[in-house]
Design a protein around this motif. Structure first.
Motif: not given
Length: 167
Positions: A20-35, A79-85
């Protein structure tokens, strides 16, 4: 024979438990937004709310809105688009006489991206390096000045303001 069956049963239960595999839940920060935080131009240490702020992210259909943008706000996370620079954020407020006319100012953000592996459950997050912000000047800027901690900054989390806008 009975003990042999018990041993096989115990061994099967043990093997099933190991598979059996443990359930994995993402508790880390995701891609940040511009504040962005808004300050009083006359008193730079004082936060100043913006009445009726709307934000348009150039290249994305419609206005950006969520719980961070309300009628009165002194900070937003966009949010900052990840498809552009390079991204233009069009920040709009009603004109001083509160008519239908909207006064837009454009905040330009230039950055490089780096994808960082977090974990199997979270996958990757994007951080923004070598970022710089500027205001496009026009005849009627409601944004008088902007400030960043350094000329080039990083957007790696949402714990502090990345850009301070004075109006």
């Amino acid at each position: 024979m009975r003990s042999f069956l018990k041993l096989i049963l115990i061994l099967m239960v043990f093997v099933i438990q190991l598979s059996c595999e443990r359930d994995e839940i993402c508790l880390e920060e995701i891609t940040p937004k511009l504040v962005i935080r808004f300050y009083n131009e006359a008193n730079p240490n004082e936060l100043k709310s913006v009445l009726g702020l709307t934000v348009k992210i150039e290249g994305i259909e419609g206005d950006y809105s969520n719980e961070t943008i309300s009628n009165f706000t002194d900070s937003i996370a966009i949010p900052i688009p990840v498809t552009e620079n390079r991204t233009n954020f069009i920040l709009r407020i009603p004109s001083n006489d509160q008519t239908i006319e909207i006064n837009p100012d454009t905040l330009t953000l230039v950055y490089s991206q780096e994808d960082v592996y977090i974990s199997r459950s979270c996958g990757y997050k994007t951080i923004y390096n070598d970022a710089s912000a500027s205001i496009v000047q026009d005849d009627d800027n409601w944004i008088k000045n902007l400030d960043t901690k350094t000329d080039e900054f990083q957007v790696i989390d949402e714990n502090t303001a990345h850009v301070k806008i004075y109006h």
